[in-house]
Motif scaffolding. Structure first.
Motif, short mmCIF file in Angstrom:
data_model
loop_
_atom_site.label_atom_id
_atom_site.label_comp_id
_atom_site.label_asym_id
_atom_site.label_seq_id
_atom_site.Cartn_x
_atom_site.Cartn_y
_atom_site.Cartn_z
N TYR A 1 10.83 12.60 -0.47
CA TYR A 1 9.40 12.31 -0.58
C TYR A 1 9.20 10.82 -0.86
O TYR A 1 10.09 10.18 -1.43
CB TYR A 1 8.78 13.12 -1.73
CG TYR A 1 8.66 14.58 -1.43
CD1 TYR A 1 7.64 15.05 -0.61
CD2 TYR A 1 9.57 15.50 -1.95
CE1 TYR A 1 7.52 16.39 -0.32
CE2 TYR A 1 9.47 16.85 -1.66
CZ TYR A 1 8.42 17.29 -0.85
OH TYR A 1 8.30 18.61 -0.57
N GLN B 1 9.12 14.93 7.93
CA GLN B 1 7.95 15.66 8.40
C GLN B 1 6.88 14.70 8.90
O GLN B 1 6.18 14.99 9.86
CB GLN B 1 7.42 16.54 7.26
CG GLN B 1 6.31 17.48 7.68
CD GLN B 1 6.75 18.41 8.80
OE1 GLN B 1 7.78 19.06 8.70
NE2 GLN B 1 5.97 18.45 9.88
N GLN B 2 6.76 13.56 8.21
CA GLN B 2 5.73 12.60 8.63
C GLN B 2 6.06 12.01 9.99
O GLN B 2 5.18 11.77 10.81
CB GLN B 2 5.55 11.51 7.56
CG GLN B 2 5.20 12.14 6.21
CD GLN B 2 4.66 11.15 5.19
OE1 GLN B 2 3.95 10.23 5.52
NE2 GLN B 2 4.97 11.38 3.92
N MET C 1 0.81 -1.21 0.00
CA MET C 1 0.00 0.00 0.00
C MET C 1 0.85 1.26 0.00
O MET C 1 1.99 1.25 0.43
CB MET C 1 -0.89 -0.01 1.22
CG MET C 1 -1.74 -1.25 1.26
SD MET C 1 -3.19 -0.99 2.22
CE MET C 1 -4.27 -2.22 1.53
N ASN C 2 0.26 2.34 -0.48
CA ASN C 2 0.98 3.61 -0.37
C ASN C 2 0.55 4.27 0.92
O ASN C 2 -0.34 5.09 0.97
CB ASN C 2 0.77 4.52 -1.57
CG ASN C 2 -0.64 4.45 -2.10
OD1 ASN C 2 -1.33 3.45 -1.91
ND2 ASN C 2 -1.08 5.51 -2.73
N SER C 3 1.23 3.87 1.99
CA SER C 3 0.81 4.28 3.31
C SER C 3 1.45 5.59 3.75
O SER C 3 1.19 6.06 4.84
CB SER C 3 1.15 3.19 4.33
OG SER C 3 0.44 2.03 3.98
N LEU C 4 2.32 6.14 2.91
CA LEU C 4 2.95 7.41 3.27
C LEU C 4 2.30 8.53 2.48
O LEU C 4 1.97 8.37 1.30
CB LEU C 4 4.45 7.35 2.99
CG LEU C 4 5.20 6.35 3.86
CD1 LEU C 4 6.59 6.08 3.29
CD2 LEU C 4 5.30 6.86 5.29
N ASN C 5 2.12 9.66 3.15
CA ASN C 5 1.53 10.83 2.50
C ASN C 5 2.43 11.28 1.34
O ASN C 5 3.57 11.66 1.55
CB ASN C 5 1.40 11.95 3.54
CG ASN C 5 0.60 13.12 3.02
OD1 ASN C 5 0.41 13.26 1.81
ND2 ASN C 5 0.13 13.95 3.92
N PRO C 6 1.91 11.24 0.10
CA PRO C 6 2.77 11.48 -1.07
C PRO C 6 3.30 12.90 -1.18
O PRO C 6 4.25 13.13 -1.92
CB PRO C 6 1.84 11.17 -2.25
CG PRO C 6 0.46 11.31 -1.72
CD PRO C 6 0.52 10.92 -0.29
N VAL C 7 2.71 13.85 -0.47
CA VAL C 7 3.16 15.23 -0.64
C VAL C 7 3.95 15.75 0.56
O VAL C 7 4.17 16.93 0.71
CB VAL C 7 1.96 16.18 -0.90
CG1 VAL C 7 1.28 15.83 -2.21
CG2 VAL C 7 0.96 16.12 0.24
N MET C 8 4.40 14.82 1.41
CA MET C 8 5.11 15.26 2.60
C MET C 8 6.43 14.51 2.74
O MET C 8 6.49 13.32 2.48
CB MET C 8 4.22 14.95 3.81
CG MET C 8 4.25 15.99 4.89
SD MET C 8 3.31 15.39 6.27
CE MET C 8 1.83 16.30 6.05
N HIS D 1 7.76 9.19 -3.17
CA HIS D 1 7.96 8.71 -4.54
C HIS D 1 9.43 8.60 -4.90
O HIS D 1 9.77 8.06 -5.95
CB HIS D 1 7.23 9.60 -5.54
CG HIS D 1 7.82 10.98 -5.68
ND1 HIS D 1 7.37 12.04 -4.94
CD2 HIS D 1 8.81 11.44 -6.46
CE1 HIS D 1 8.07 13.11 -5.27
NE2 HIS D 1 8.95 12.77 -6.18
N GLU D 2 10.31 9.12 -4.04
CA GLU D 2 11.74 9.01 -4.32
C GLU D 2 12.33 7.75 -3.70
O GLU D 2 13.52 7.51 -3.83
CB GLU D 2 12.47 10.25 -3.79
CG GLU D 2 12.02 11.54 -4.46
CD GLU D 2 12.56 12.79 -3.77
OE1 GLU D 2 13.65 13.23 -4.16
OE2 GLU D 2 11.91 13.30 -2.85
#
Lengths: 285, 335, 322
Positions: free
Chosen positions: C151, C112-113, C101-108, C153-154
């Motif tokens: 981020y 920061q998370q 799953m993409n469980s991490l906020n994609p814009v943060m 996506h990196e």
């Protein structure tokens, strides 16, 4: 019979679709019944005494140039709807073809089609339509008007249908169909179309609505077919004669009520169709 | 990466500018009429005296745009002039130039549109976000059906209703123009408040109609976003409800909403043109209406070009701001 | 045996469905000793992921927790108010989400998370202290400190999952619930992530619940395994006992589908279909697929009972077979 009952019970639950359809049906009834009692020739100027408030002879009153406003409404409502439907159908037709081409072949074709649609949407449609209308001829017929509106009506459908085609592709059964030896057209008509039908219908209705909006806009600016009693043209004269300030309420109330009914009807139908196409929204409403 | 992205966006903007100019040049050629001669004929037909200086203009027009010159040469000089923002004289208002008239009208439209778009986008987005949030108060939901119904109506039609209610019936607000007749223009409190009073109804007819649309779109995006894995994980991390709502749900749902804003600008402007017409608000829309009435081809072309370029610029700004909102964007190969 | 860190008693969760109520978790009880690694295995739809969410009290409508009690270090979670429960998530019980799953906020940014998680649990740290804390935290899960400024996506799939583990352990929880943490990762990365999880568990002294359907992975990782079927625990036993002498016929089928520990098998080769939770058969839910089902199995639902060994099993016929 059973199928009919199912349709009935579904529309009972899909309130938006029901309300929208009823509103549009009311308009159709108004026109059909109106035609039995009114001579649409009276929608021309000088066919009645001017500026009469509603009376037994003229139930909707008359305007300054001596048009019977009931006749104008009865004659004008179908004209406005006709422009909307011609332009809407053309727009969605062209849009669907482009969208399927783009979504199906992808690559360069897709990039070009998507870019053209995106750039076209940045441009304010009404202004381009004005430029076209001003450039072509001084006076237009209703059908020419529909064609002009259609010239930009394909942009939005292209964009939205393309996005849907791409999501459908992702689901994989298109690949499956391709592997089982189906051709491009076969896949589009047998696999994609049936899944997209409710969505296409929703797009069509919102395109009709957008086309009517654009045509009324042109008419209010005085660029519509001058000799046809369209609803937008009535509003042009309302504005021209400052009927609002002069207290001639019967002149502007009917066209506004009818136009609002048209837009509300189409809006509710779109909402209802969206609900069918997009079951996720069903829960949250 | 970033530079390439911005360069590509700028390229699209230039393409739009070129398209607008080309459209402006070729569309009138379809009808084959010569705007200046048509105008002269009209005036002759009306029996009025030809405006003084009109002959001068015809002469200048013919040397610059002479129809005897090859089409490509005409096109070339048209592009050259347009690039210098020279849209020729206004046929109906000679010797005033199209540029002068547009510069006069532009601030009114920009002011009206910027305020109303920002307000309706912000309010609508917030409302939509709150509507999707299970913990927001119930009464919010009752607010929505009327706003959605309004959303289906054209701006100007709602404007007409507002005029009738607030300017004709109760006479609280002025119904026409951008300022009171005879007002002294300038940055005085008196004039500014006068303009504000005149702007309320036009602004309201845009804002009240648009809010419902933004709310509807945002609610849909929120419903999708709230089902995302990262929102579930955020809750499992024991983050505060407000953190999850603002920094995880709203923050992500706002991305497609911003794209929608960029795409809607053209539609909003089209609607605002008609609002200006019915309110006699002295912006671009009313100027355009006047130009159509007077068959002032050059003015129409100048306005169409200016508006397309202005919207192109607004889109460019949104596009450049976007990667800052969505860090993934500059890495994607999307244009 | 020392006192349990986590105790689950008779937990029941149901979902309202247009065609009737679905009992996703139906009376599950188990407890977790300190430092223990407990596995929950079963087919998809057996209620094991719902269990994970129910322990954290994160069941939302149309789902509903119908009953049962959960204790963490003797504190009853079901008695806590909403705010106290929120604070207990991550600090007391942390979730490591599914790997697919993409469980991490994609814009943060990752840092920061982590900072968000700390801040919302009352750790308002100054910037340098916070940065130092994050820089210390990331290497414990095998990530470079500079990942904090990246981020999602990196990052690769494995790195993302390590970042999730970093968030999960940042407040040193007593219990970690890992819900299929390595699904959708390739085998090599899978092994690395599990090794990381094992290491942080040892360092923290936390207990772990590993939820999954990969029996091979379970056999390598957990101390004790619970087998779930149709929302119920059908067998709980030390992993060694389960692999060598499974008692429940369903467990036996699962173990049989494991060719050897080197070649992990998924749950295949069990005849019949997984049951529809909203349409369970009378009696033992497994009886339509069970090779040894008798008349009693069609009438009476078996309860978990001890067979005199370490394990418990819910099968009428358990003694009949070795």
């Amino acid at each position: 019979m059973n199928a009919l009952r199912r349709v009935m019970s579904y529309t009972g639950r899909n309130r938006s679709l029901l309300v929208g359809t009823l509103l549009l049906l009311a308009l159709v009834l108004f026109v059909v019944i109106g035609r039995m009692f009114v001579d649409t020739e009276d929608a021309r100027a000088l066919s009645a005494p001017s500026l009469r408030p509603p009376s037994w002879d003229y139930p909707f009153g008359t305007d300054r140039q001596g048009r019977d406003l009931l006749a104008v409404m009865v004659a004008g409502t179908p004209l406005t709807l006709r422009i909307g439907f011609i332009a809407g159908f053309l727009g969605v037709g062209i849009g669907a073809v482009l969208a399927f081409t783009a979504g199906f072949y992808r690559g360069m074709t897709d990039t070009i089609i998507r870019s053209v649609a995106d750039i076209g949407l940045t441009v304010p449609g009404l202004l381009v339509l004005i430029l076209i209308a001003v450039s072509i001829k001084s006076s237009l017929t209703v059908n020419e008007m529909a064609l002009i509106v259609a010239s930009l009506a394909w942009l939005n459908p292209t964009r939205t249908i393309r996005a849907q085609v791409l999501t459908l592709r992702e689901r994989g059964y298109v690949e499956l169909a391709a592997m089982s030896g189906m051709g491009g057209l076969e896949i589009i008509f047998l696999e994609l179309m049936p899944n997209l039908l409710p969505y296409l219908a929703a797009t069509l209705v919102s395109s009709v609505s957008a086309a009517i909006l654009a045509s009324i806009g042109l008419e209010v600016l005085g660029l519509g077919p001058m000799d046809a009693p369209t609803l937008g043209m009535t509003l042009y004269w309302v504005n021209f004669n400052a009927a609002m300030i002069n207290g001639w309420w019967w002149w502007w109330v009917p066209p506004i009520v009818i136009i609002v009914t048209v837009f509300l009807g189409l809006f509710f139908v779109t909402m209802g169709l969206d609900e069918i196409a997009n079951p996720r929204l069903r829960k949250s409403t | 990466m970033q530079a390439a992205y911005i360069a590509r966006r700028f390229g699209v903007f230039l393409l739009i500018v070129w398209l607008a100019a080309t459209l402006n040049f070729f569309l009138p050629k379809i009808s084959g009429q010569d705007p200046v001669r048509t105008k002269l004929l009209q005036q002759a037909a009306l029996g009025g005296a030809v405006q003084s200086g009109m002959e001068e203009m015809v002469k200048e027009y013919n040397t610059r745009f002479g129809l005897d010159r090859p089409l490509l040469a005409q096109y070339g000089s048209y592009l050259y002039d347009t690039a210098h923002l020279d849209f020729n004289y206004s046929i109906a208002n000679y010797p005033r130039t199209v540029r002068e008239l547009i510069i006069e009208a532009l601030p009114w439209t920009v002011g009206l549109l910027a305020t109303t778009t920002l307000l309706s986008f912000t309010i609508g987005t917030l409302l939509g976000a709150l509507l999707a949030w299970p913990r927001s108060p119930r009464w919010l939901r009752t607010l929505m059906p009327p706003l959605w119904a309004l959303h289906a109506i054209p701006f100007f039609l709602f404007g007409l209703i507002l005029i009738y209610l607030f300017a004709f019936q109760v006479q609280w607000l002025p119904m026409f123009g951008g300022y009171s007749p005879g007002a002294v223009q300038g940055f005085t409190w008196r004039f500014v408040s006068d303009v504000a009073m005149h702007s309320i109804l036009p602004a309201l007819s845009i804002i009240l109609v648009s809010v419902g649309g933004w709310a509807l779109a945002m609610r849909g995006m929120m419903v999708t976003t709230m089902g995302e894995d990262y929102v579930v994980f955020a809750e499992a991390e024991g983050l505060r409800a407000t953190t999850v709502f603002l920094r995880y749900c709203v923050r992500n749902a706002i991305l497609p909403q911003t794209t929608a804003l960029a795409l809607a600008l053209g539609q909003i402007l089209s609607g605002a043109v008609l609002v200006e017409v019915i309110f006699g608000f002295p912006g671009i829309g009313a100027l355009l209406f006047q130009a159509i009435q007077e068959n002032d081809q050059f003015l129409i072309q100048g306005i169409v070009f200016t508006v397309i370029v202005a919207l192109g610029l607004a889109t460019l700004v949104l596009d450049i701001v976007y990667p800052w909102l969505d860090p993934r964007i500059s890495y994607r190969k999307l244009s | 045996m020392s006192r349990a860190v986590l105790e689950v008693r008779d937990l029941r969760v149901s979902y309202a469905h247009p065609l009737g109520v679905v009992r996703a978790v139906d009376g599950v009880s188990f407890s977790l000793a300190p430092n223990e690694r407990f596995g929950l295995a079963g087919e998809s739809g057996s209620g094991k992921s719902t269990m994970a969410l129910a322990i954290l009290r994160m069941i939302h409508p149309p789902g509903h927790i119908d009953g049962g009690r959960v204790f963490l270090d003797g504190v009853e979670l079901s008695a806590l108010d909403r705010e106290a429960m929120r604070r207990l998530r991550l600090a007391g019980i942390a979730l490591v989400p599914q790997g697919s799953m993409n469980s991490l906020n994609p814009v943060m940014r990752i840092g920061q998370q982590i900072a968000d998680a700390l801040a919302d649990h009352g750790e308002a740290l100054s910037r340098p202290v916070l940065d130092a804390r994050i820089a210390d935290l990331l290497p414990t899960v095998g990530l470079r400190p500079d990942v904090a400024s990246m981020y999602p996506h990196e990052l690769s799939g494995g790195m993302k999952q390590r970042a999730c583990i970093a968030i999960a352990i940042c407040l040193r929880p007593r219990v970690i619930i890992a819900d299929e943490p390595t699904s959708a990762l390739d085998v090599v990365v899978q092994r690395q992530v599990m090794a990381t999880l094992a290491r942080v568990q040892r360092d923290l002294g936390a207990a772990v619940i590993l939820v999954g359907h990969d029996m091979g992975l379970m056999a390598q990782f957990v101390d004790r395994l619970g087998i779930m079927y149709a929302g119920r625990l059908v067998e709980v036993a030390p992993i060694g006992a389960i692999v060598t002498a499974p008692r429940h016929p369903y467990t036996r089928a699962l173990v049989a589908s494991l060719p050897s520990l080197e070649h992990r098998g998924r749950l295949q080769g069990i005849p019949g279909l997984a049951p529809l939770l909203r349409d369970l058969p009378r009696g033992c839910a497994f009886h339509p697929r069970c090779p040894i089902a008798g008349e009693r199995c069609r009438q009476e639902t078996p309860a978990l009972r001890s067979l005199g060994t370490d394990g418990t099993v819910a099968c009428h016929a358990a003694e009949a077979t070795p």
